[in-house]
Write a protein that holds these residues in place. Structure first.
Motif, PDB file in Angstrom:
ATOM      1  N   SER A  72      41.167  16.421  40.111  1.00  0.00           N
ATOM      2  CA  SER A  72      41.156  17.651  39.386  1.00  0.00           C
ATOM      3  C   SER A  72      40.666  18.963  40.199  1.00  0.00           C
ATOM      4  N   ILE A  73      39.760  18.484  40.962  1.00  0.00           N
ATOM      5  CA  ILE A  73      39.227  19.879  41.797  1.00  0.00           C
ATOM      6  C   ILE A  73      39.339  19.947  43.259  1.00  0.00           C
ATOM      7  N   LYS A  74      40.397  18.913  43.585  1.00  0.00           N
ATOM      8  CA  LYS A  74      40.935  18.761  45.139  1.00  0.00           C
ATOM      9  C   LYS A  74      41.443  20.232  45.455  1.00  0.00           C
ATOM     10  N   SER A  75      42.091  21.078  44.893  1.00  0.00           N
ATOM     11  CA  SER A  75      42.645  22.381  45.318  1.00  0.00           C
ATOM     12  C   SER A  75      41.381  23.177  45.453  1.00  0.00           C
ATOM     13  N   GLY A  76      40.354  23.344  44.575  1.00  0.00           N
ATOM     14  CA  GLY A  76      39.283  24.087  44.950  1.00  0.00           C
ATOM     15  C   GLY A  76      38.291  23.795  46.395  1.00  0.00           C
ATOM     16  N   LEU A  77      38.200  22.407  46.599  1.00  0.00           N
ATOM     17  CA  LEU A  77      37.737  21.938  47.746  1.00  0.00           C
ATOM     18  C   LEU A  77      38.641  22.405  48.901  1.00  0.00           C
ATOM     19  N   PHE A  78      39.923  22.140  49.015  1.00  0.00           N
ATOM     20  CA  PHE A  78      40.768  22.812  50.038  1.00  0.00           C
ATOM     21  C   PHE A  78      40.544  24.213  50.148  1.00  0.00           C
ATOM     22  N   LYS A 110      39.722   9.100  50.332  1.00  0.00           N
ATOM     23  CA  LYS A 110      41.024   9.730  50.396  1.00  0.00           C
ATOM     24  C   LYS A 110      40.837  11.222  50.837  1.00  0.00           C
ATOM     25  N   LEU A 111      39.894  11.818  50.031  1.00  0.00           N
ATOM     26  CA  LEU A 111      39.701  13.290  49.982  1.00  0.00           C
ATOM     27  C   LEU A 111      39.254  13.602  51.349  1.00  0.00           C
ATOM     28  N   LYS A 112      38.562  12.787  51.695  1.00  0.00           N
ATOM     29  CA  LYS A 112      37.930  13.146  53.532  1.00  0.00           C
ATOM     30  C   LYS A 112      39.117  13.040  54.442  1.00  0.00           C
ATOM     31  N   LYS A 113      39.896  12.174  54.320  1.00  0.00           N
ATOM     32  CA  LYS A 113      41.101  11.904  54.949  1.00  0.00           C
ATOM     33  C   LYS A 113      42.238  13.190  54.991  1.00  0.00           C
ATOM     34  N   ASP A 114      42.281  13.669  53.725  1.00  0.00           N
ATOM     35  CA  ASP A 114      43.202  14.546  53.320  1.00  0.00           C
ATOM     36  C   ASP A 114      42.535  16.047  53.764  1.00  0.00           C
ATOM     37  N   ILE A 115      41.268  16.352  53.590  1.00  0.00           N
ATOM     38  CA  ILE A 115      40.853  17.451  54.414  1.00  0.00           C
ATOM     39  C   ILE A 115      40.644  17.355  55.674  1.00  0.00           C
ATOM     40  N   GLY A 116      40.283  16.241  56.198  1.00  0.00           N
ATOM     41  CA  GLY A 116      40.174  16.086  57.773  1.00  0.00           C
ATOM     42  C   GLY A 116      41.521  15.972  58.415  1.00  0.00           C
ATOM     43  N   ALA A 117      42.647  16.252  58.063  1.00  0.00           N
ATOM     44  CA  ALA A 117      43.945  16.201  58.767  1.00  0.00           C
ATOM     45  C   ALA A 117      44.124  17.246  59.874  1.00  0.00           C
ATOM     46  N   PHE A 118      43.251  18.586  59.262  1.00  0.00           N
ATOM     47  CA  PHE A 118      43.575  19.638  60.248  1.00  0.00           C
ATOM     48  C   PHE A 118      41.954  20.348  60.143  1.00  0.00           C
ATOM     49  N   THR A 119      40.931  19.434  60.235  1.00  0.00           N
ATOM     50  CA  THR A 119      39.610  20.000  59.913  1.00  0.00           C
ATOM     51  C   THR A 119      38.592  19.047  60.655  1.00  0.00           C
ATOM     52  N   ASP A 120      37.816  19.529  61.450  1.00  0.00           N
ATOM     53  CA  ASP A 120      36.699  18.866  62.065  1.00  0.00           C
ATOM     54  C   ASP A 120      35.840  18.705  61.018  1.00  0.00           C
ATOM     55  N   MET A 121      35.403  17.312  60.457  1.00  0.00           N
ATOM     56  CA  MET A 121      34.604  17.009  59.221  1.00  0.00           C
ATOM     57  C   MET A 121      33.206  16.818  59.461  1.00  0.00           C
TER      58      MET A 121
END
Length: 222
Positions: A72-78, A110-121
């Motif tokens: 529900s808050i994934k878009s905000g985190l992106f 899963k969230l970390k994987k999604d954000i990390g697709a194009f980001t150094d985490m």
């Protein structure tokens, strides 16, 4: 007027003018407003982190609460990742912390994987804690907007001394700004990004002042 060639004008605008502006700002005293402290001495996140691997002390931190429904808050985190994290990832002692309730580890991975697709985490941190600990931790911010399902769309800015920073008179509302709406790109771009910069400039100015004082003491033989 051969001196003012197109090439020289371009060089002036690109290099000399910004340098002059920087020198004016850096040599003046109190030429900027410090970012207000809204709540002093909040609970350090290390107090609810079982691993004790993450802390506010000594870091500039943006903290967000993921809650039980992370989607529900994934878009905000992106938005937070794109507009803030990527802008400050090279800054020293910078981090973003996501706090989530125990039992949501699979969703967080899963969230970390999604954000990390194009980001150094490297400077994203995620910690889990109990419902009670999260609520007590959040209450120390002294923000009168409650968590909903242990989540909020607001991101919070914490300084190196574990104080909550924000604005005393938020543009548009006139109220104190405790947290920054992650769903609003304009808020992240126009408020949170600016406030992080102001906070870092505070530390830069304090560093310069300490060095100046040391030099002054050496000159008088102290």
């Amino acid at each position: 007027m051969k001196f003012f060639t197109k090439k020289r004008v371009v060089l002036f605008l690109l290099f000399i003018f910004p340098l002059i502006c920087f020198l004016i700002l850096s040599t003046g005293e109190n030429n900027f407003k410090k970012l207000p402290v809204l709540t002093e001495n909040i609970i350090d996140v290390s107090e609810i982190d079982a691993s004790k691997s993450v802390q506010f002390k000594g870091n500039v931190t943006i903290v967000c609460f993921l809650g039980n429904d992370i989607n529900s808050i994934k878009s905000g985190l992106f938005n937070l990742n794109e507009k803030i994290y990527k802008k400050f990832t090279d800054y020293k002692q910078f981090q973003i912390i996501g706090v989530y309730p125990k039992g949501k580890e699979e969703e967080v991975q899963k969230l970390k994987k999604d954000i990390g697709a194009f980001t150094d985490m490297q400077k994203w941190r995620f910690i889990s804690s109990s419902k009670a600990e999260i609520e007590v931790f959040y209450s120390s911010f002294e923000f009168n907007e409650p968590l909903i399902n242990l989540s909020t769309t607001k991101a919070f800015l914490i300084d190196k001394d574990v104080n909550l920073r924000g604005r005393l008179n938020d543009e548009g509302t006139g109220n104190k700004l405790y947290g920054y709406n992650m769903n609003s790109v304009s808020v992240l771009n126009g408020k949170l990004k600016d406030d992080v910069k102001v906070l870092y400039y505070e530390y830069y100015a304090a560093f310069k002042e300490r060095n100046k004082n040391k030099a002054d003491r050496k000159e008088v033989g102290l």
